[in-house]
Design an enzyme around this catalytic site. Structure first.
Site, PDB file in Angstrom:
ATOM      1  N   LYS A   1       0.730  -0.998   0.460  1.00  0.00           N
ATOM      2  CA  LYS A   1       0.026  -0.075   0.380  1.00  0.00           C
ATOM      3  C   LYS A   1       0.666   1.053  -0.042  1.00  0.00           C
ATOM      4  O   LYS A   1       1.496   1.642   0.617  1.00  0.00           O
ATOM      5  CB  LYS A   1      -1.120  -0.053   0.855  1.00  0.00           C
ATOM      6  CG  LYS A   1      -1.483   1.030   1.278  1.00  0.00           C
ATOM      7  CD  LYS A   1      -2.732   0.909   2.807  1.00  0.00           C
ATOM      8  CE  LYS A   1      -3.024   2.715   3.199  1.00  0.00           C
ATOM      9  NZ  LYS A   1      -4.062   2.338   3.873  1.00  0.00           N
TER      10      LYS A   1
ATOM     11  N   GLU B   1      -9.236   3.192   1.887  1.00  0.00           N
ATOM     12  CA  GLU B   1      -9.104   3.630   1.232  1.00  0.00           C
ATOM     13  C   GLU B   1      -7.723   2.825   0.405  1.00  0.00           C
ATOM     14  O   GLU B   1      -7.940   2.675  -0.697  1.00  0.00           O
ATOM     15  CB  GLU B   1      -8.218   5.009   0.308  1.00  0.00           C
ATOM     16  CG  GLU B   1      -7.259   5.550   1.076  1.00  0.00           C
ATOM     17  CD  GLU B   1      -6.744   5.127   2.628  1.00  0.00           C
ATOM     18  OE1 GLU B   1      -7.826   5.099   3.590  1.00  0.00           O
ATOM     19  OE2 GLU B   1      -5.875   5.008   2.803  1.00  0.00           O
TER      20      GLU B   1
ATOM     21  N   ASP C   1      -2.970   9.762   4.243  1.00  0.00           N
ATOM     22  CA  ASP C   1      -3.260   9.756   4.386  1.00  0.00           C
ATOM     23  C   ASP C   1      -4.863  10.616   5.007  1.00  0.00           C
ATOM     24  O   ASP C   1      -5.009  10.069   6.665  1.00  0.00           O
ATOM     25  CB  ASP C   1      -3.849   8.287   4.532  1.00  0.00           C
ATOM     26  CG  ASP C   1      -5.385   7.805   4.929  1.00  0.00           C
ATOM     27  OD1 ASP C   1      -6.305   8.208   4.338  1.00  0.00           O
ATOM     28  OD2 ASP C   1      -5.518   6.691   4.936  1.00  0.00           O
TER      29      ASP C   1
ATOM     30  N   LYS D   1     -10.845  12.151   8.471  1.00  0.00           N
ATOM     31  CA  LYS D   1      -9.849  11.905   9.474  1.00  0.00           C
ATOM     32  C   LYS D   1     -10.085  12.869  10.689  1.00  0.00           C
ATOM     33  O   LYS D   1      -9.848  13.957  10.278  1.00  0.00           O
ATOM     34  CB  LYS D   1      -8.673  11.790  10.143  1.00  0.00           C
ATOM     35  CG  LYS D   1      -8.103   9.971   9.314  1.00  0.00           C
ATOM     36  CD  LYS D   1      -6.786   9.745   9.182  1.00  0.00           C
ATOM     37  CE  LYS D   1      -6.994   8.663   8.545  1.00  0.00           C
ATOM     38  NZ  LYS D   1      -7.465   6.775   8.867  1.00  0.00           N
TER      39      LYS D   1
ATOM     40  N   ARG E   1      -7.678  -0.526   0.765  1.00  0.00           N
ATOM     41  CA  ARG E   1      -8.169  -1.472  -0.386  1.00  0.00           C
ATOM     42  C   ARG E   1      -8.435  -1.353  -1.514  1.00  0.00           C
ATOM     43  O   ARG E   1      -8.823  -2.441  -1.994  1.00  0.00           O
ATOM     44  CB  ARG E   1      -9.366  -1.791   0.827  1.00  0.00           C
ATOM     45  CG  ARG E   1     -10.692  -0.906   1.084  1.00  0.00           C
ATOM     46  CD  ARG E   1     -12.312  -1.532   1.938  1.00  0.00           C
ATOM     47  NE  ARG E   1     -11.184  -1.030   3.075  1.00  0.00           N
ATOM     48  CZ  ARG E   1     -11.379  -1.266   4.590  1.00  0.00           C
ATOM     49  NH1 ARG E   1     -12.762  -2.447   4.595  1.00  0.00           N
ATOM     50  NH2 ARG E   1     -11.006  -1.104   6.109  1.00  0.00           N
TER      51      ARG E   1
ATOM     52  N   ASP F   1       1.242   5.957   5.323  1.00  0.00           N
ATOM     53  CA  ASP F   1       0.873   5.128   5.401  1.00  0.00           C
ATOM     54  C   ASP F   1       0.671   3.951   3.943  1.00  0.00           C
ATOM     55  O   ASP F   1       0.444   3.976   3.566  1.00  0.00           O
ATOM     56  CB  ASP F   1      -0.788   6.205   4.936  1.00  0.00           C
ATOM     57  CG  ASP F   1      -1.673   4.891   5.316  1.00  0.00           C
ATOM     58  OD1 ASP F   1      -1.819   4.048   6.065  1.00  0.00           O
ATOM     59  OD2 ASP F   1      -2.946   5.240   4.531  1.00  0.00           O
TER      60      ASP F   1
HETATM   61  N1  BES Z   1      -4.742   4.727   6.549  1.00  0.00           N
HETATM   62  C1  BES Z   1      -5.860   3.059   7.977  1.00  0.00           C
HETATM   63  C2  BES Z   1      -4.982   2.832   9.324  1.00  0.00           C
HETATM   64  C3  BES Z   1      -4.348   3.019   9.978  1.00  0.00           C
HETATM   65  C4  BES Z   1      -4.539   3.626  11.297  1.00  0.00           C
HETATM   66  C5  BES Z   1      -3.065   2.859   9.779  1.00  0.00           C
HETATM   67  C6  BES Z   1      -4.133   3.765  12.085  1.00  0.00           C
HETATM   68  C7  BES Z   1      -2.546   3.669  10.953  1.00  0.00           C
HETATM   69  C8  BES Z   1      -2.605   3.992  12.321  1.00  0.00           C
HETATM   70  C9  BES Z   1      -6.459   3.950   6.638  1.00  0.00           C
HETATM   71  O1  BES Z   1      -6.869   3.735   5.434  1.00  0.00           O
HETATM   72  C10 BES Z   1      -8.227   3.100   7.597  1.00  0.00           C
HETATM   73  O2  BES Z   1      -8.375   4.641   7.554  1.00  0.00           O
HETATM   74  N2  BES Z   1      -8.689   2.492   7.997  1.00  0.00           N
HETATM   75  C11 BES Z   1      -9.926   2.583   8.571  1.00  0.00           C
HETATM   76  C12 BES Z   1     -10.858   2.002   8.068  1.00  0.00           C
HETATM   77  C13 BES Z   1     -12.225   2.415   8.572  1.00  0.00           C
HETATM   78  C14 BES Z   1     -12.671   3.474   8.189  1.00  0.00           C
HETATM   79  C15 BES Z   1     -13.213   1.506   8.385  1.00  0.00           C
HETATM   80  C16 BES Z   1      -9.834   2.562   9.740  1.00  0.00           C
HETATM   81  O3  BES Z   1      -9.056   1.797  10.690  1.00  0.00           O
HETATM   82  O4  BES Z   1     -10.184   2.912  10.984  1.00  0.00           O
HETATM   83 ZN    ZN Z   2      -4.764   4.712   4.602  1.00  0.00          ZN
HETATM   84 ZN    ZN Z   3      -7.404   5.241   5.221  1.00  0.00          ZN
END
Ligand code: BES
Ligand code: ZN
Ligand code: ZN
Length: 486
Positions: free
Chosen positions: A253, A337, A258, A265, A339, A276
Protein backbone atom coordinates in the site's frame (compact mmCIF):
# COMPACT_ATOMS: atom_id res chain seq x y z
CA UNK A 1 29.24 0.66 8.98
CA UNK A 2 32.08 -1.77 8.60
CA UNK A 3 31.71 -5.05 10.50
CA UNK A 4 34.68 -7.40 10.28
CA UNK A 5 35.48 -10.82 11.76
CA UNK A 6 38.69 -12.03 13.40
CA UNK A 7 39.74 -15.15 15.21
CA UNK A 8 40.77 -14.27 18.72
CA UNK A 9 39.71 -13.27 22.19
CA UNK A 10 37.99 -9.96 22.76
CA UNK A 11 39.63 -9.58 26.20
CA UNK A 12 43.22 -9.79 24.94
CA UNK A 13 42.87 -7.44 21.98
CA UNK A 14 43.22 -3.72 22.58
CA UNK A 15 40.15 -1.57 21.95
CA UNK A 16 38.54 1.66 23.11
CA UNK A 17 35.45 -0.37 23.91
CA UNK A 18 34.95 -4.12 24.05
CA UNK A 19 31.58 -5.75 24.46
CA UNK A 20 31.31 -9.11 26.17
CA UNK A 21 27.94 -10.78 25.66
CA UNK A 22 27.01 -13.10 28.52
CA UNK A 23 24.30 -15.68 29.12
CA UNK A 24 22.50 -15.42 32.43
CA UNK A 25 24.40 -16.84 35.41
CA UNK A 26 27.29 -18.00 33.26
CA UNK A 27 30.67 -17.81 34.92
CA UNK A 28 32.74 -14.79 33.90
CA UNK A 29 36.44 -15.09 33.00
CA UNK A 30 38.51 -14.64 36.19
CA UNK A 31 40.10 -11.33 35.15
CA UNK A 32 36.65 -9.91 34.43
CA UNK A 33 35.02 -11.39 37.54
CA UNK A 34 37.69 -9.61 39.60
CA UNK A 35 36.46 -6.24 38.29
CA UNK A 36 32.99 -6.33 39.82
CA UNK A 37 30.82 -7.61 42.61
CA UNK A 38 29.24 -10.78 41.23
CA UNK A 39 25.72 -9.73 42.19
CA UNK A 40 25.97 -6.53 40.14
CA UNK A 41 25.77 -8.36 36.85
CA UNK A 42 23.98 -11.64 36.28
CA UNK A 43 23.54 -11.42 32.53
CA UNK A 44 19.80 -10.92 32.50
CA UNK A 45 18.42 -10.01 29.07
CA UNK A 46 19.25 -6.38 28.16
CA UNK A 47 21.25 -5.89 31.38
CA UNK A 48 24.40 -3.83 30.82
CA UNK A 49 27.34 -2.92 32.99
CA UNK A 50 30.15 -0.64 31.85
CA UNK A 51 33.55 -1.33 33.43
CA UNK A 52 36.91 0.45 33.29
CA UNK A 53 39.40 -2.42 33.64
CA UNK A 54 42.53 -0.22 34.06
CA UNK A 55 44.79 -2.85 32.55
CA UNK A 56 43.16 -5.97 34.00
CA UNK A 57 42.19 -6.88 30.41
CA UNK A 58 43.38 -5.28 27.17
CA UNK A 59 40.37 -3.07 26.25
CA UNK A 60 40.05 0.36 27.86
CA UNK A 61 36.36 -0.02 28.46
CA UNK A 62 34.43 -3.23 28.86
CA UNK A 63 30.68 -3.45 28.43
CA UNK A 64 29.07 -6.56 29.88
CA UNK A 65 25.87 -7.24 27.99
CA UNK A 66 23.29 -9.71 29.27
CA UNK A 67 21.61 -12.19 26.92
CA UNK A 68 19.28 -13.81 29.45
CA UNK A 69 18.75 -17.54 29.94
CA UNK A 70 20.23 -19.93 27.40
CA UNK A 71 16.84 -21.72 27.02
CA UNK A 72 15.13 -18.47 26.07
CA UNK A 73 17.79 -17.22 23.68
CA UNK A 74 16.54 -16.31 20.19
CA UNK A 75 17.81 -14.31 17.26
CA UNK A 76 15.70 -11.44 18.59
CA UNK A 77 17.73 -11.37 21.83
CA UNK A 78 20.90 -10.99 19.77
CA UNK A 79 19.35 -8.32 17.55
CA UNK A 80 18.43 -6.24 20.57
CA UNK A 81 21.85 -6.80 22.13
CA UNK A 82 23.51 -5.53 18.94
CA UNK A 83 21.46 -2.35 19.16
CA UNK A 84 22.30 -1.81 22.83
CA UNK A 85 26.01 -2.29 22.08
CA UNK A 86 26.15 0.24 19.25
CA UNK A 87 24.10 2.75 21.23
CA UNK A 88 26.51 2.48 24.15
CA UNK A 89 29.40 3.12 21.73
CA UNK A 90 27.47 6.08 20.38
CA UNK A 91 26.95 7.48 23.88
CA UNK A 92 30.65 7.07 24.67
CA UNK A 93 31.56 8.58 21.27
CA UNK A 94 33.71 5.59 20.45
CA UNK A 95 34.11 5.16 16.69
CA UNK A 96 35.08 1.50 16.82
CA UNK A 97 34.26 -1.33 19.20
CA UNK A 98 34.97 -5.02 19.46
CA UNK A 99 32.63 -7.79 20.54
CA UNK A 100 32.87 -11.38 21.65
CA UNK A 101 30.67 -13.87 23.41
CA UNK A 102 31.59 -15.33 26.76
CA UNK A 103 30.35 -18.85 25.99
CA UNK A 104 29.16 -20.84 23.02
CA UNK A 105 25.56 -19.91 22.25
CA UNK A 106 22.88 -22.55 21.61
CA UNK A 107 21.97 -21.00 18.23
CA UNK A 108 23.23 -21.32 14.67
CA UNK A 109 26.34 -19.05 14.52
CA UNK A 110 25.40 -17.71 11.10
CA UNK A 111 21.98 -16.64 12.38
CA UNK A 112 23.59 -15.09 15.46
CA UNK A 113 25.94 -13.08 13.25
CA UNK A 114 23.09 -11.98 11.01
CA UNK A 115 20.90 -10.89 13.92
CA UNK A 116 23.81 -9.06 15.51
CA UNK A 117 24.56 -7.16 12.30
CA UNK A 118 20.88 -6.26 11.93
CA UNK A 119 20.76 -5.00 15.50
CA UNK A 120 23.90 -2.90 15.12
CA UNK A 121 22.89 -1.34 11.81
CA UNK A 122 19.29 -0.68 12.83
CA UNK A 123 20.25 0.45 16.32
CA UNK A 124 22.52 3.10 14.81
CA UNK A 125 19.80 4.43 12.52
CA UNK A 126 18.67 8.03 12.94
CA UNK A 127 16.54 10.26 10.76
CA UNK A 128 18.50 13.53 10.70
CA UNK A 129 17.70 14.82 7.25
CA UNK A 130 15.72 17.81 8.47
CA UNK A 131 17.73 18.65 11.57
CA UNK A 132 20.01 21.60 11.04
CA UNK A 133 22.76 22.77 13.35
CA UNK A 134 23.49 19.38 14.92
CA UNK A 135 26.63 19.36 17.06
CA UNK A 136 29.52 17.06 16.24
CA UNK A 137 28.45 15.02 19.24
CA UNK A 138 24.93 14.63 17.90
CA UNK A 139 26.23 13.71 14.47
CA UNK A 140 28.72 11.18 15.81
CA UNK A 141 28.44 7.79 14.14
CA UNK A 142 30.09 4.48 14.98
CA UNK A 143 32.22 3.41 12.02
CA UNK A 144 33.66 0.00 12.76
CA UNK A 145 32.82 -3.17 14.66
CA UNK A 146 35.17 -6.13 14.99
CA UNK A 147 33.69 -9.48 15.93
CA UNK A 148 36.08 -11.90 17.68
CA UNK A 149 35.34 -15.60 17.39
CA UNK A 150 36.79 -19.05 17.92
CA UNK A 151 34.31 -20.54 15.48
CA UNK A 152 34.01 -20.50 11.72
CA UNK A 153 34.95 -17.06 10.39
CA UNK A 154 33.31 -17.93 7.08
CA UNK A 155 29.91 -18.68 8.59
CA UNK A 156 30.00 -15.53 10.67
CA UNK A 157 31.04 -13.41 7.72
CA UNK A 158 28.15 -14.76 5.65
CA UNK A 159 25.70 -14.01 8.46
CA UNK A 160 27.00 -10.48 8.87
CA UNK A 161 26.85 -9.78 5.15
CA UNK A 162 23.22 -10.91 4.94
CA UNK A 163 22.29 -9.03 8.11
CA UNK A 164 23.79 -5.82 6.77
CA UNK A 165 21.95 -6.10 3.46
CA UNK A 166 18.65 -6.77 5.23
CA UNK A 167 19.17 -3.93 7.71
CA UNK A 168 20.02 -1.53 4.88
CA UNK A 169 16.75 -2.54 3.22
CA UNK A 170 14.89 -1.78 6.44
CA UNK A 171 16.71 1.55 6.87
CA UNK A 172 15.74 2.48 3.32
CA UNK A 173 12.11 1.69 4.15
CA UNK A 174 12.40 3.84 7.29
CA UNK A 175 13.77 6.78 5.30
CA UNK A 176 10.83 6.53 2.90
CA UNK A 177 8.28 6.36 5.73
CA UNK A 178 9.91 9.24 7.60
CA UNK A 179 9.86 11.54 4.58
CA UNK A 180 6.98 14.03 4.92
CA UNK A 181 3.91 13.55 2.74
CA UNK A 182 4.54 16.88 1.04
CA UNK A 183 7.95 15.65 -0.09
CA UNK A 184 7.34 12.00 -0.84
CA UNK A 185 4.36 12.37 -3.18
CA UNK A 186 3.28 9.44 -5.37
CA UNK A 187 5.39 10.81 -8.24
CA UNK A 188 8.42 11.22 -5.96
CA UNK A 189 7.82 7.67 -4.70
CA UNK A 190 7.96 6.51 -8.31
CA UNK A 191 11.22 8.43 -8.81
CA UNK A 192 12.63 6.62 -5.77
CA UNK A 193 11.76 3.30 -7.42
CA UNK A 194 13.55 4.31 -10.62
CA UNK A 195 16.62 5.36 -8.60
CA UNK A 196 16.50 2.08 -6.66
CA UNK A 197 16.31 0.13 -9.90
CA UNK A 198 19.43 1.88 -11.22
CA UNK A 199 21.26 1.39 -7.93
CA UNK A 200 20.74 -2.35 -7.48
CA UNK A 201 19.60 -3.57 -10.89
CA UNK A 202 15.81 -3.92 -11.02
CA UNK A 203 13.49 -3.45 -13.97
CA UNK A 204 11.26 -0.57 -12.93
CA UNK A 205 8.13 0.76 -14.58
CA UNK A 206 6.10 3.66 -13.22
CA UNK A 207 2.69 4.26 -14.74
CA UNK A 208 1.45 7.86 -14.59
CA UNK A 209 -2.10 9.07 -14.17
CA UNK A 210 -2.90 9.25 -17.89
CA UNK A 211 -1.66 5.69 -18.45
CA UNK A 212 -3.69 4.47 -15.49
CA UNK A 213 -6.86 6.15 -16.76
CA UNK A 214 -6.32 4.63 -20.18
CA UNK A 215 -5.68 1.14 -18.79
CA UNK A 216 -8.56 1.21 -16.31
CA UNK A 217 -6.90 1.44 -12.90
CA UNK A 218 -10.18 2.72 -11.47
CA UNK A 219 -9.27 2.10 -7.83
CA UNK A 220 -6.01 4.08 -7.79
CA UNK A 221 -7.53 6.85 -9.88
CA UNK A 222 -10.55 7.21 -7.58
CA UNK A 223 -8.48 7.46 -4.42
CA UNK A 224 -5.96 9.85 -5.98
CA UNK A 225 -8.36 12.18 -7.76
CA UNK A 226 -8.88 14.57 -4.82
CA UNK A 227 -5.20 15.49 -4.64
CA UNK A 228 -3.13 17.87 -6.75
CA UNK A 229 -0.39 15.23 -6.46
CA UNK A 230 -1.09 12.67 -9.17
CA UNK A 231 -1.16 8.96 -8.33
CA UNK A 232 1.35 6.46 -9.74
CA UNK A 233 1.57 2.71 -10.15
CA UNK A 234 5.03 1.31 -9.46
CA UNK A 235 6.32 -2.06 -10.65
CA UNK A 236 9.81 -3.34 -9.78
CA UNK A 237 11.09 -6.63 -11.11
CA UNK A 238 13.99 -8.81 -9.98
CA UNK A 239 14.95 -11.84 -12.07
CA UNK A 240 12.68 -13.27 -14.73
CA UNK A 241 10.09 -16.03 -14.95
CA UNK A 242 11.75 -17.28 -18.12
CA UNK A 243 14.67 -18.56 -16.08
CA UNK A 244 12.37 -21.17 -14.58
CA UNK A 245 12.31 -19.53 -11.20
CA UNK A 246 9.08 -19.27 -9.22
CA UNK A 247 7.42 -15.87 -9.26
CA UNK A 248 6.53 -14.14 -6.01
CA UNK A 249 4.56 -10.90 -6.10
CA UNK A 250 4.98 -8.41 -3.28
CA UNK A 251 2.23 -5.81 -3.18
CA UNK A 252 2.43 -2.76 -0.91
CA UNK A 253 0.00 0.00 0.00
CA UNK A 254 1.49 3.32 -1.12
CA UNK A 255 -0.71 6.04 0.38
CA UNK A 256 1.83 8.85 0.68
CA UNK A 257 -0.66 10.65 2.90
CA UNK A 258 -4.06 9.57 4.16
CA UNK A 259 -6.22 12.46 5.33
CA UNK A 260 -9.28 10.21 5.11
CA UNK A 261 -10.51 12.14 2.06
CA UNK A 262 -14.06 13.49 2.32
CA UNK A 263 -14.60 11.07 5.22
CA UNK A 264 -11.95 13.26 6.83
CA UNK A 265 -9.99 11.91 9.77
CA UNK A 266 -10.09 13.93 13.01
CA UNK A 267 -6.81 15.82 13.59
CA UNK A 268 -5.30 13.38 16.05
CA UNK A 269 -5.91 10.40 13.82
CA UNK A 270 -4.36 12.22 10.85
CA UNK A 271 -1.03 12.54 12.59
CA UNK A 272 1.53 9.99 11.36
CA UNK A 273 -0.50 9.35 8.19
CA UNK A 274 2.59 10.04 6.09
CA UNK A 275 3.38 6.47 7.15
CA UNK A 276 0.44 5.09 5.18
CA UNK A 277 2.90 4.03 2.49
CA UNK A 278 4.69 1.77 5.00
CA UNK A 279 3.63 -1.35 3.09
CA UNK A 280 4.99 0.11 -0.13
CA UNK A 281 8.18 1.12 1.66
CA UNK A 282 8.59 -2.46 2.91
CA UNK A 283 8.28 -3.67 -0.68
CA UNK A 284 10.99 -1.18 -1.75
CA UNK A 285 13.28 -2.31 1.08
CA UNK A 286 12.70 -5.99 0.36
CA UNK A 287 13.32 -5.49 -3.38
CA UNK A 288 16.62 -3.80 -2.56
CA UNK A 289 17.62 -6.71 -0.30
CA UNK A 290 16.50 -9.35 -2.80
CA UNK A 291 18.58 -7.71 -5.53
CA UNK A 292 21.65 -7.33 -3.32
CA UNK A 293 21.36 -10.93 -2.09
CA UNK A 294 20.90 -12.03 -5.72
CA UNK A 295 18.13 -14.44 -4.70
CA UNK A 296 17.37 -17.04 -7.38
CA UNK A 297 13.72 -16.03 -7.64
CA UNK A 298 11.52 -13.93 -9.87
CA UNK A 299 10.22 -11.25 -7.51
CA UNK A 300 7.82 -8.54 -8.62
CA UNK A 301 7.19 -5.57 -6.33
CA UNK A 302 3.93 -3.76 -7.02
CA UNK A 303 3.09 -0.48 -5.28
CA UNK A 304 -0.02 1.49 -6.19
CA UNK A 305 0.53 4.99 -4.84
CA UNK A 306 -1.87 7.87 -4.21
CA UNK A 307 -2.56 10.73 -1.84
CA UNK A 308 -6.01 10.59 -0.21
CA UNK A 309 -7.28 14.16 0.03
CA UNK A 310 -10.62 15.93 0.27
CA UNK A 311 -11.25 18.39 -2.55
CA UNK A 312 -13.64 19.39 -5.29
CA UNK A 313 -12.63 16.42 -7.38
CA UNK A 314 -12.32 13.88 -4.57
CA UNK A 315 -14.09 10.53 -4.73
CA UNK A 316 -17.06 10.49 -2.41
CA UNK A 317 -19.16 8.23 -0.22
CA UNK A 318 -21.78 6.53 -2.44
CA UNK A 319 -19.49 6.56 -5.46
CA UNK A 320 -19.12 3.26 -7.30
CA UNK A 321 -15.64 2.55 -8.58
CA UNK A 322 -14.88 0.15 -11.42
CA UNK A 323 -11.51 -1.43 -10.69
CA UNK A 324 -8.88 -2.83 -13.04
CA UNK A 325 -10.46 -6.27 -12.60
CA UNK A 326 -13.83 -5.00 -13.81
CA UNK A 327 -15.26 -5.66 -10.35
CA UNK A 328 -17.13 -2.73 -8.81
CA UNK A 329 -16.74 -1.24 -5.34
CA UNK A 330 -19.40 0.70 -3.48
CA UNK A 331 -17.53 3.38 -1.54
CA UNK A 332 -19.18 3.96 1.83
CA UNK A 333 -16.23 5.61 3.52
CA UNK A 334 -13.38 7.30 1.64
CA UNK A 335 -11.06 6.61 4.58
CA UNK A 336 -11.14 2.91 3.73
CA UNK A 337 -9.04 3.81 0.68
CA UNK A 338 -6.11 1.40 0.98
CA UNK A 339 -8.18 -1.59 -0.06
CA UNK A 340 -9.47 0.38 -3.07
CA UNK A 341 -5.99 1.00 -4.52
CA UNK A 342 -4.88 -2.49 -3.50
CA UNK A 343 -7.77 -3.96 -5.49
CA UNK A 344 -5.93 -2.77 -8.63
CA UNK A 345 -2.51 -3.77 -7.28
CA UNK A 346 -3.61 -7.29 -6.40
CA UNK A 347 -5.46 -7.84 -9.64
CA UNK A 348 -2.42 -6.61 -11.56
CA UNK A 349 -0.30 -9.22 -9.75
CA UNK A 350 -2.34 -12.00 -11.36
CA UNK A 351 -0.81 -11.28 -14.76
CA UNK A 352 2.46 -12.82 -13.49
CA UNK A 353 0.71 -16.10 -12.54
CA UNK A 354 2.61 -15.98 -9.25
CA UNK A 355 3.32 -18.91 -6.93
CA UNK A 356 2.44 -16.52 -4.11
CA UNK A 357 1.18 -13.00 -3.51
CA UNK A 358 2.34 -11.37 -0.29
CA UNK A 359 0.76 -8.01 0.38
CA UNK A 360 1.64 -5.50 3.10
CA UNK A 361 -0.44 -2.53 4.16
CA UNK A 362 -1.13 -0.15 7.01
CA UNK A 363 -4.72 -1.10 6.45
CA UNK A 364 -6.82 -0.86 9.61
CA UNK A 365 -6.84 0.86 12.97
CA UNK A 366 -8.61 -2.28 14.19
CA UNK A 367 -5.42 -4.33 13.97
CA UNK A 368 -3.80 -1.96 16.47
CA UNK A 369 -6.64 -2.67 18.88
CA UNK A 370 -6.26 -6.41 18.35
CA UNK A 371 -2.47 -6.87 18.48
CA UNK A 372 -0.90 -3.55 19.45
CA UNK A 373 2.61 -2.98 18.19
CA UNK A 374 3.71 -6.52 18.99
CA UNK A 375 2.56 -8.39 15.93
CA UNK A 376 1.51 -8.05 12.32
CA UNK A 377 -2.05 -9.17 11.56
CA UNK A 378 -2.01 -11.91 8.96
CA UNK A 379 -4.83 -13.30 6.84
CA UNK A 380 -4.47 -15.73 3.99
CA UNK A 381 -6.10 -18.00 1.47
CA UNK A 382 -3.40 -20.67 1.56
CA UNK A 383 -2.30 -22.22 4.84
CA UNK A 384 1.03 -23.50 3.56
CA UNK A 385 1.98 -19.97 2.52
CA UNK A 386 0.71 -18.49 5.80
CA UNK A 387 2.77 -21.03 7.77
CA UNK A 388 5.87 -20.01 5.83
CA UNK A 389 5.33 -16.41 6.87
CA UNK A 390 4.69 -17.44 10.48
CA UNK A 391 8.05 -19.21 10.54
CA UNK A 392 9.82 -16.29 8.89
CA UNK A 393 8.21 -14.06 11.52
CA UNK A 394 9.77 -16.04 14.34
CA UNK A 395 13.27 -15.94 12.84
CA UNK A 396 13.15 -12.32 11.72
CA UNK A 397 11.58 -11.03 14.94
CA UNK A 398 8.73 -9.50 12.90
CA UNK A 399 6.06 -11.80 14.24
CA UNK A 400 2.72 -12.35 12.60
CA UNK A 401 -0.55 -13.55 14.08
CA UNK A 402 -3.20 -15.06 11.89
CA UNK A 403 -6.87 -14.14 11.77
CA UNK A 404 -9.49 -16.17 9.87
CA UNK A 405 -11.00 -15.37 6.48
CA UNK A 406 -14.18 -17.44 6.74
CA UNK A 407 -17.06 -17.08 4.29
CA UNK A 408 -19.08 -15.28 6.96
CA UNK A 409 -16.69 -12.32 6.73
CA UNK A 410 -17.13 -12.14 2.97
CA UNK A 411 -20.88 -11.88 3.60
CA UNK A 412 -20.24 -8.71 5.63
CA UNK A 413 -18.85 -6.80 2.63
CA UNK A 414 -21.50 -7.73 0.07
CA UNK A 415 -23.07 -4.69 -1.53
CA UNK A 416 -26.65 -4.38 -2.82
CA UNK A 417 -25.65 -2.18 -5.73
CA UNK A 418 -22.05 -3.18 -6.54
CA UNK A 419 -19.87 -6.30 -6.26
CA UNK A 420 -18.38 -5.36 -2.87
CA UNK A 421 -18.57 -2.46 -0.45
CA UNK A 422 -15.48 -0.93 1.04
CA UNK A 423 -16.45 -1.22 4.71
CA UNK A 424 -18.16 -3.94 6.67
CA UNK A 425 -18.98 -2.10 9.89
CA UNK A 426 -17.02 -1.88 13.12
CA UNK A 427 -17.05 -5.58 13.91
CA UNK A 428 -14.05 -7.56 12.66
CA UNK A 429 -12.68 -4.48 10.91
CA UNK A 430 -9.30 -5.99 10.07
CA UNK A 431 -10.78 -9.23 8.78
CA UNK A 432 -13.44 -7.69 6.55
CA UNK A 433 -10.64 -5.57 5.05
CA UNK A 434 -8.64 -8.76 4.43
CA UNK A 435 -11.69 -10.47 2.94
CA UNK A 436 -12.16 -7.49 0.63
CA UNK A 437 -8.58 -7.84 -0.63
CA UNK A 438 -8.94 -11.59 -1.13
CA UNK A 439 -11.71 -10.84 -3.63
CA UNK A 440 -9.10 -9.52 -6.07
CA UNK A 441 -6.43 -12.24 -6.10
CA UNK A 442 -8.26 -14.98 -7.98
CA UNK A 443 -7.05 -18.44 -6.99
CA UNK A 444 -3.42 -17.47 -6.42
CA UNK A 445 -2.01 -18.27 -2.96
CA UNK A 446 -2.36 -15.01 -1.05
CA UNK A 447 -1.30 -13.60 2.28
CA UNK A 448 -2.27 -10.17 3.59
CA UNK A 449 -0.14 -8.55 6.29
CA UNK A 450 -1.76 -5.67 8.17
CA UNK A 451 1.13 -3.59 9.51
CA UNK A 452 -0.91 -0.61 10.78
CA UNK A 453 0.26 -1.32 14.35
CA UNK A 454 3.91 -1.96 13.56
CA UNK A 455 5.00 0.38 10.75
CA UNK A 456 5.42 3.53 12.81
CA UNK A 457 6.46 4.10 16.43
CA UNK A 458 6.61 7.40 18.26
CA UNK A 459 8.08 5.66 21.27
CA UNK A 460 9.67 2.46 20.03
CA UNK A 461 9.34 -0.76 22.05
CA UNK A 462 12.52 -2.30 20.69
CA UNK A 463 16.05 -0.90 21.14
CA UNK A 464 16.78 -1.26 17.42
CA UNK A 465 13.84 0.95 16.46
CA UNK A 466 14.15 4.73 16.35
CA UNK A 467 11.18 7.09 16.66
CA UNK A 468 9.33 7.11 13.32
CA UNK A 469 9.18 4.43 10.65
CA UNK A 470 10.28 0.95 11.72
CA UNK A 471 10.88 -0.59 8.30
CA UNK A 472 8.66 -3.47 9.40
CA UNK A 473 8.10 -6.12 6.78
CA UNK A 474 11.54 -5.94 5.19
CA UNK A 475 13.11 -8.49 7.52
CA UNK A 476 10.01 -10.70 7.46
CA UNK A 477 9.58 -10.76 3.70
CA UNK A 478 13.30 -11.11 2.96
CA UNK A 479 13.54 -14.06 5.38
CA UNK A 480 10.48 -15.61 3.74
CA UNK A 481 12.03 -15.18 0.28
CA UNK A 482 15.44 -16.53 1.32
CA UNK A 483 13.72 -19.66 2.66
CA UNK A 484 11.63 -19.89 -0.49
CA UNK A 485 14.77 -19.75 -2.62
CA UNK A 486 16.63 -22.34 -0.52
N1 BES B 1 -4.49 4.16 6.97
C1 BES B 1 -5.63 3.84 7.74
C2 BES B 1 -5.35 2.77 8.80
C3 BES B 1 -4.40 3.15 9.90
C4 BES B 1 -4.88 3.64 11.10
C5 BES B 1 -3.05 2.97 9.75
C6 BES B 1 -4.00 3.98 12.11
C7 BES B 1 -2.16 3.31 10.76
C8 BES B 1 -2.63 3.81 11.93
C9 BES B 1 -6.75 3.34 6.85
O1 BES B 1 -6.78 3.86 5.56
C10 BES B 1 -8.03 3.72 7.50
O2 BES B 1 -8.27 4.87 7.65
N2 BES B 1 -8.80 2.72 7.91
C11 BES B 1 -10.05 2.94 8.57
C12 BES B 1 -11.05 1.98 7.97
C13 BES B 1 -12.47 2.26 8.39
C14 BES B 1 -12.96 3.56 7.73
C15 BES B 1 -13.32 1.11 7.96
C16 BES B 1 -9.85 2.65 10.05
O3 BES B 1 -9.12 1.74 10.39
O4 BES B 1 -10.41 3.38 10.86
ZN1 ZN C 1 -4.94 4.47 4.78
ZN1 ZN D 1 -7.83 5.71 5.44
Amino acid sequence: MEITVQTGNVLTETAELAVLACLEDAELPADVAGLLEAADFRGRAKQTLLLYPRGAVAPRRLLLLGLGKAEKLTAETIRQAGALAVQQAQTLQVAAFTIGVNEALPLDPELVAQAFAEGVELGAYRYDRYRTGLSAEQRFAVERVTVFTNGSEEQIRAGIAAGQVIARGAAFARDLVNAPGGVLTPVAFGDEAVALGKRVGLNVTVLDKAQMIEQGFGGVIAVGQGSVNDPTFIVMEHGAASEGQPTICLVGKGLTFDSGGLSLKPGDAMMTMKSDMGGGAAVFGAMQAVAELKLPLHVVGIVPSAENMPGANAFRPDDIVTTLSGKTIEVLNTDAEGRVILADGLFYAQRYKPAAIVELSTLTGAVIIALGAHAIGMMGTNQELADKLSRAGETSGERVWQLPLWDEYHEMIKSKIADVKNIGGRAAGSITAGAFLATFVGDYPFVHLDIAGTAFADTPLKPYNAPGGTGVGVRLVTEFLRNYAA
